[in-house]
Design an enzyme around this catalytic site. Structure first.
Site, PDB file in Angstrom:
ATOM      1  N   GLU A 237     -20.105  18.961  24.492  1.00 16.13           N
ATOM      2  CA  GLU A 237     -19.816  19.902  25.579  1.00 16.13           C
ATOM      3  C   GLU A 237     -20.691  21.153  25.488  1.00 16.13           C
ATOM      4  OE1 GLU A 237     -15.246  19.223  27.109  1.00 16.13           O
ATOM      5  OE2 GLU A 237     -15.717  21.128  26.187  1.00 16.13           O
TER       6      GLU A 237
ATOM      7  N   HIS B  45     -20.024  -2.970   9.387  1.00 23.95           N
ATOM      8  CA  HIS B  45     -19.808  -4.375   9.722  1.00 23.95           C
ATOM      9  C   HIS B  45     -19.773  -4.600  11.227  1.00 23.95           C
ATOM     10  CE1 HIS B  45     -18.934  -5.500   5.506  1.00 23.95           C
ATOM     11  NE2 HIS B  45     -18.715  -4.195   5.445  1.00 23.95           N
TER      12      HIS B  45
ATOM     13  N   LYS C 276     -12.653  15.906  37.606  1.00 23.76           N
ATOM     14  CA  LYS C 276     -11.358  16.480  38.019  1.00 23.76           C
ATOM     15  C   LYS C 276     -11.306  16.604  39.530  1.00 23.76           C
ATOM     16  CE  LYS C 276     -10.694  19.336  33.939  1.00 23.76           C
ATOM     17  NZ  LYS C 276     -10.665  20.706  33.441  1.00 23.76           N
TER      18      LYS C 276
HETATM   19  O1  PA5 Z   1     -13.443  22.900  25.225  1.00 18.44           O
HETATM   20  C1  PA5 Z   1     -12.904  22.947  26.308  1.00 18.44           C
HETATM   21  O2  PA5 Z   1     -12.961  23.951  27.027  1.00 18.44           O
HETATM   22  C2  PA5 Z   1     -12.102  21.789  26.851  1.00 18.44           C
HETATM   23  O3  PA5 Z   1     -12.151  20.681  26.033  1.00 18.44           O
HETATM   24  C3  PA5 Z   1     -10.633  22.187  26.952  1.00 18.44           C
HETATM   25  O4  PA5 Z   1     -10.169  22.559  25.702  1.00 18.44           O
HETATM   26  C4  PA5 Z   1      -9.790  21.056  27.519  1.00 18.44           C
HETATM   27  O5  PA5 Z   1     -10.296  20.639  28.745  1.00 18.44           O
HETATM   28  C5  PA5 Z   1      -8.356  21.486  27.688  1.00 18.44           C
HETATM   29  O6  PA5 Z   1      -8.277  22.599  28.498  1.00 18.44           O
HETATM   30  P1  PA5 Z   1      -6.984  23.503  28.535  1.00 18.44           P
HETATM   31  O7  PA5 Z   1      -6.769  24.054  27.189  1.00 18.44           O
HETATM   32  O8  PA5 Z   1      -7.277  24.545  29.550  1.00 18.44           O
HETATM   33  O9  PA5 Z   1      -5.853  22.607  28.946  1.00 18.44           O
END
Ligand code: PA5
Length: 449
Positions: free
Chosen positions: A289, A310, A424
């Protein structure tokens, strides 16, 4: 003092030490930019000084809340996804007895996870398990609006409310969310749940050292003070004032970027301990990310060896040569197990009788390292002395710091995740969420094409 070590000698056949060292000045600059908060995404740098700024009062409050939940519940469900889940799970899995959930004389509640998927069967089976158990819920969402944890929480809240009095419900639900906004904050305030705040300037994947990670880890019975201490040591060890040669995060960032410039597009995090599976999942999110944007980034993958030797071993040995490995090695196991002698020796294993299982594992690790380097796969080697809270704290902060520096070297903002919104938007459009009417029309048209 023993600590995390990095060894890059097994990349020298692919990129020279001079090439790695050529990043020195830029790395120094980017590390300084992080600390001076002059780089991209500088409103999300709260994680940088988190270990050294966590107060005694904050740790006390987390430990006290954990103790209250432990006293009440045999099962604690941690609801969250991505950065609101993986850090806690990485540490808890790394430190837990692999069969703890099956022990009847457990000292700590079993930690279960929900809201990290939308699997109907998973959710059904979880609720079936919990319906006649004593349980509590820690619901974690920074935005407070994420669909997966919101669905899980709606169901678990309904169940907990049907089992316990209103007063008892308040004792069994803890919410970790934004300080002032979001649906979860509103609900928690209305219902009077105990809450912890995720600081505005700490993004999800960098939040393991906030209550997001610390509360579940404390409930699972682990020492969050040692975890924070390990991270604090690594914060000092990776500060801009530390020379490049002595800064493991700087060396890691330089090496992976040097390899990337040699067309190594995929980094595989390798472990030899099944307990580290979720550490790798956490790492993949952190790097994926943070770096995968603007058509850039090293693709983060992971394997659990020797298990995956394996299955994936063939590909790594002889597939497309665009990969490198980062081996996460644990110097000493926590338990000792010796392979016994067998008089019949039908399995021909007597040649290793008397050796510890870990000795065999280490030879598998070394043999694989040599084979993969021979097969043109550069190897970065990261070693922690042991699986415990202190060294995991070092490791978490090490990866976070190297990620921030690496992202800046790549030229991206490592602290946003604009691409996560695309699925989303489509999901909401397909579910006909109010406010998404235009998107619904557009996606239906696309699907008909
Ligand atoms: O690193 C990030 O921003 C995402 O992985 C969020 O942690 C994840 O989408 C969950 O979001 P939230 O904590 O707003 O529910």
């Amino acid at each position: 003092m023993e600590q995390l070590k990095i060894d890059i000698t097994k990349v020298s056949g692919f990129v020279s030490k001079e090439k790695v060292w050529s990043f020195k000045e830029d790395i120094q600059k980017q590390n300084e930019a992080l600390h001076a908060k002059t780089g991209k995404g500088n409103d999300f740098l709260g994680w940088l000084n988190l270990p050294s700024s966590i107060t005694e009062a904050h740790l006390n409050e987390i430990e006290e809340t954990a103790a209250n939940l432990k006293a009440k519940a045999d099962y604690v469900v941690v609801i969250g996804i991505g950065g609101s889940y993986l850090g806690a799970r990485a540490v808890i899995d790394a430190l837990s007895n692999s069969f703890d959930h099956l022990q009847s004389n457990r000292k700590n509640p079993v930690i279960l996870y929900a809201g990290q998927n939308i699997g109907e069967d998973y959710t059904y089976e979880l609720l079936e398990l919990l319906k006649d158990k004593s349980f509590a819920v820690v619901v974690i969402s920074k935005s407070g609006t994420t669909t997966e944890p919101a669905i899980a929480f709606r169901l678990l809240k309904e169940m907990i409310e049907s089992k316990y009095s209103a007063e008892e419900v308040k004792e069994r639900i803890v919410a970790i969310t934004d300080g002032s906004k979001g649906a979860l904050r509103t609900l928690a305030d209305q219902q009077g749940y105990k809450t912890f705040v995720i600081p505005d300037n700490v993004g999800g994947r960098f939040s393991v050292l906030t209550p997001v990670g610390l509360l579940p880890i404390a409930i699972a019975g682990f020492d969050i003070r040692q975890l924070v201490e390990g991270a604090r040591q690594m914060e000092a060890q990776t500060a801009p004032a530390v020379p490049f040669e002595e800064n493991p995060a700087a060396i890691y960032a330089a090496t992976r970027n040097a390899l990337h410039q040699q067309n190594k597009a995929v980094e595989i995090l390798v472990n030899y301990q099944p307990k580290l599976h979720f550490l790798a999942e956490w790492w993949k999110q952190l790097y994926g990310e943070s770096e995968g944007k603007e058509n850039k980034g090293i693709f983060p993958a992971s394997v659990d060896f020797t298990t995956d030797l394996h299955s994936m071993g063939q590909w790594i040995q002889e597939g497309v040569r665009n990969i490198f490995e980062t081996v996460l090695s644990v110097k000493t196991s926590n338990h000792k197990m010796v392979i016994p002698t067998d008089d019949a020796n039908l399995d021909s294993l007597n040649y290793i009788a008397g050796k510890r299982i870990d000795e065999v594992n280490k030879m598998a690790e070394l043999g694989t390292l040599v084979a993969h380097v021979d097969g043109s796969v550069p190897n970065i080697h990261i070693q922690i002395p042991q699986l415990n809270e202190l060294y995991l704290g070092q490791l978490l902060y090490f990866f976070e710091k190297a990620c921030g520096i690496s992202g800046y070297i790549l030229g991206v903002n490592p602290f946003d995740q604009p691409g996560v919104e695309a699925y989303k938007k489509n999901m909401f459009a397909l579910l006909e969420k109010p406010g998404f009417e235009e998107e619904t029309k557009a996606i239906k048209k696309k699907l008909e094409e």
